[in-house]
Write an enzyme that holds these catalytic residues in place. Structure first.
Site, PDB file in Angstrom:
ATOM      1  CE  LYS A 112      37.720  39.186  45.496  1.00 18.82           C
ATOM      2  NZ  LYS A 112      36.452  38.760  44.893  1.00 18.82           N
ATOM      3  CE  LYS A 195      44.298  40.042  40.360  1.00 22.14           C
ATOM      4  NZ  LYS A 195      43.393  38.971  40.644  1.00 22.14           N
ATOM      5  CE  LYS A 198      37.000  48.089  36.677  1.00 25.78           C
ATOM      6  NZ  LYS A 198      36.316  49.036  35.959  1.00 25.78           N
TER       7      LYS A 198
HETATM    8  P1  TYM Z   1      36.406  38.193  37.771  1.00 24.81           P
HETATM    9  O1  TYM Z   1      35.078  38.811  37.548  1.00 24.81           O
HETATM   10  O2  TYM Z   1      37.280  38.785  38.811  1.00 24.81           O
HETATM   11  O3  TYM Z   1      37.244  38.203  36.430  1.00 24.81           O
HETATM   12  C1  TYM Z   1      36.701  37.704  35.216  1.00 24.81           C
HETATM   13  C2  TYM Z   1      37.790  37.009  34.422  1.00 24.81           C
HETATM   14  O4  TYM Z   1      38.870  37.906  34.128  1.00 24.81           O
HETATM   15  C3  TYM Z   1      40.107  37.294  34.455  1.00 24.81           C
HETATM   16  N1  TYM Z   1      41.084  38.344  34.817  1.00 24.81           N
HETATM   17  C4  TYM Z   1      42.315  38.460  34.288  1.00 24.81           C
HETATM   18  N2  TYM Z   1      42.967  37.740  33.360  1.00 24.81           N
HETATM   19  C5  TYM Z   1      44.214  38.133  33.037  1.00 24.81           C
HETATM   20  N3  TYM Z   1      44.833  39.212  33.585  1.00 24.81           N
HETATM   21  C6  TYM Z   1      44.219  39.973  34.510  1.00 24.81           C
HETATM   22  N4  TYM Z   1      44.825  41.043  35.020  1.00 24.81           N
HETATM   23  C7  TYM Z   1      42.901  39.599  34.911  1.00 24.81           C
HETATM   24  N5  TYM Z   1      42.003  40.112  35.791  1.00 24.81           N
HETATM   25  C8  TYM Z   1      40.909  39.334  35.717  1.00 24.81           C
HETATM   26  C9  TYM Z   1      39.785  36.389  35.624  1.00 24.81           C
HETATM   27  O5  TYM Z   1      40.757  35.381  35.786  1.00 24.81           O
HETATM   28  C10 TYM Z   1      38.428  35.843  35.218  1.00 24.81           C
HETATM   29  O6  TYM Z   1      38.571  34.728  34.373  1.00 24.81           O
HETATM   30  N6  TYM Z   1      35.477  34.132  40.536  1.00 24.81           N
HETATM   31  C11 TYM Z   1      35.437  34.661  39.181  1.00 24.81           C
HETATM   32  C12 TYM Z   1      34.068  34.582  38.549  1.00 24.81           C
HETATM   33  C13 TYM Z   1      33.414  33.253  38.559  1.00 24.81           C
HETATM   34  C14 TYM Z   1      33.742  32.129  37.746  1.00 24.81           C
HETATM   35  C15 TYM Z   1      32.794  31.125  38.083  1.00 24.81           C
HETATM   36  C16 TYM Z   1      34.722  31.891  36.792  1.00 24.81           C
HETATM   37  C17 TYM Z   1      32.344  32.868  39.316  1.00 24.81           C
HETATM   38  N7  TYM Z   1      31.953  31.615  39.038  1.00 24.81           N
HETATM   39  C18 TYM Z   1      32.830  29.855  37.470  1.00 24.81           C
HETATM   40  C19 TYM Z   1      34.757  30.625  36.182  1.00 24.81           C
HETATM   41  C20 TYM Z   1      33.822  29.639  36.527  1.00 24.81           C
HETATM   42  C21 TYM Z   1      35.849  36.107  39.218  1.00 24.81           C
HETATM   43  O7  TYM Z   1      35.716  36.783  40.220  1.00 24.81           O
HETATM   44  O8  TYM Z   1      36.248  36.617  38.029  1.00 24.81           O
END
Ligand code: TYM
Length: 332
Positions: A112, A195, A198
């Site tokens: 990022k 993957k 966005k």
């Molecule tokens: P975020 O908002 O980027 O994504 C949310 C969830 O979607 C999953 N994900 C995917 N899984 C499979 N294939 C893909 N192409 C794909 N793209 C996204 C992500 O793995 C995620 O589970 N840091 C985290 C949010 C967060 C969090 C937490 C998660 C903040 N605090 C505490 C667990 C526990 C994030 O940015 O997810």
């Protein structure tokens, strides 16, 4: 009941298919068997610049989509991260236990910050994983349902929990990542070696759940496959077809081997046409339910108020224990 916690960013507007298949779908299932806490992580969202009006709207939109996907506020605790101030409070303590080099090794930060320009990346972006550590430890979560891209953050959570426990006495549960092998990583439809995301995907390769169903169908039909004709699951040699099979199988509950058999001797066109129809059947009611939740802000607000109250009860208890262990003087 074992406890699960997970979060999703509100920044994107519409969730994409990777978010749903990789994470949210598991959240819905786990609310039946686990004590489940799910949140929209607006504190994480502001690690990159956000327009305040859009952030607020997108936070509501994220909650509406979670409800539309099947989260039930009677079966889980659904809340907004900033409604529970303990997240930022515990994050500070954990920041002070995290090595600078350790934080520098987080691959999501590296990606990022490269994208935003190293000089423009905020300190918040740098400590983003530590806030996530606090999110998880506050609830003493046993398992964290996420996609593969979050694995390193869960490992950091375990490391910091162990460090804290070792230094100050047993305080935090060590959580495990809950990652389903089949859907751990959903790929971009135009470039099935990266993957779906966005930021990385081209618009054509990204399935937004709130796209017009017609657009969704078009994207599926123009998915990149290969010059072969056989419909077979083989990630190494046939990443595009394998990705389509994963999506098809998960949305319909049909095993991949059964799909391979069903499509034996048929072309990619047939597979894509059928999957397009399945996708449309999935996103059409999803979009409609999301709209209904958005149209009723009072219900949404009351769900979030109850969620925040339940979450705070747990978070406050853990924070006060952690503060005490660290040696903070109790406020009288
Ligand atoms: P975020 O908002 O980027 O994504 C949310 C969830 O979607 C999953 N994900 C995917 N899984 C499979 N294939 C893909 N192409 C794909 N793209 C996204 C992500 O793995 C995620 O589970 N840091 C985290 C949010 C967060 C969090 C937490 C998660 C903040 N605090 C505490 C667990 C526990 C994030 O940015 O997810």
């Amino acid at each position: 009941r074992p406890r699960v916690l997970s979060g999703i960013q509100p920044t994107a507007g519409s969730f994409h298919l990777g978010n749903y298949l990789g994470a949210v779908r598991q959240w819905v299932a786990l609310q039946e068997t686990h004590d489940a806490f799910y949140m929209v992580v607006d504190l994480h969202a502001i690690t990159v610049p956000q327009d305040p009006k859009e952030l607020r709207a997108n936070t509501r939109l994220a909650v509406a989509q979670l409800l539309a996907a099947g989260l039930d506020p009677d079966r889980c605790t659904l809340f907004v991260q900033s409604h529970v101030p303990e997240h930022a409070q515990l994050a500070w303590v954990m920041n002070c236990l995290t090595g600078f080099g350790e934080a520098s090794r987080m691959t999501q930060f590296k990606d990022k910050s490269a994208r935003h320009g190293a000089d423009r990346a905020s300190v918040g972006l740098f400590t983003y994983p530590v806030l996530q550590v606090a999110d998880i430890l506050l609830y003493q979560a046993d398992e964290v349902p996420v996609g593969e891209d979050q694995r390193q953050h869960i490992e950091l959570t375990r490391d910091l929990a162990e460090r804290f426990n070792g230094r100050f006495g047993r305080t935090f549960t060590l959580p495990k990542a809950y990652i389903l092998k089949e859907t751990a990583k959903i790929y971009d439809l135009q470039d099935p070696t990266v993957k779906m995301s966005k930021s990385a995907s081209t618009p054509k390769g990204l399935i937004n759940l709130l796209d017009e169903p017609k657009t969704t169908a078009k994207k599926v039909k123009s998915a990149v496959t290969d010059t072969d004709t056989v419909i077979r699951y083989d990630v190494g040699n046939k990443p595009g077809v394998s990705n389509l099979l994963t999506i098809y199988s998960t949305l319909t509950g049909t095993g991949v081997p059964e799909l391979e058999e069903r499509y034996a001797g048929k072309g990619y066109g047939a597979l894509k046409t059928d999957l397009a129809e399945i996708m449309v059947e999935f996103v059409t009611p999803f979009k409609e339910r999301t709209r209904q939740y958005l149209d009723d802000p009072e219900t949404l607000d009351s769900i979030l108020a109850k969620g925040a109250e339940k979450a705070r009860a747990v978070a406050a208890e853990t924070l006060s224990q952690a503060y005490d262990r660290v040696g903070f003087l109790p406020a009288k």
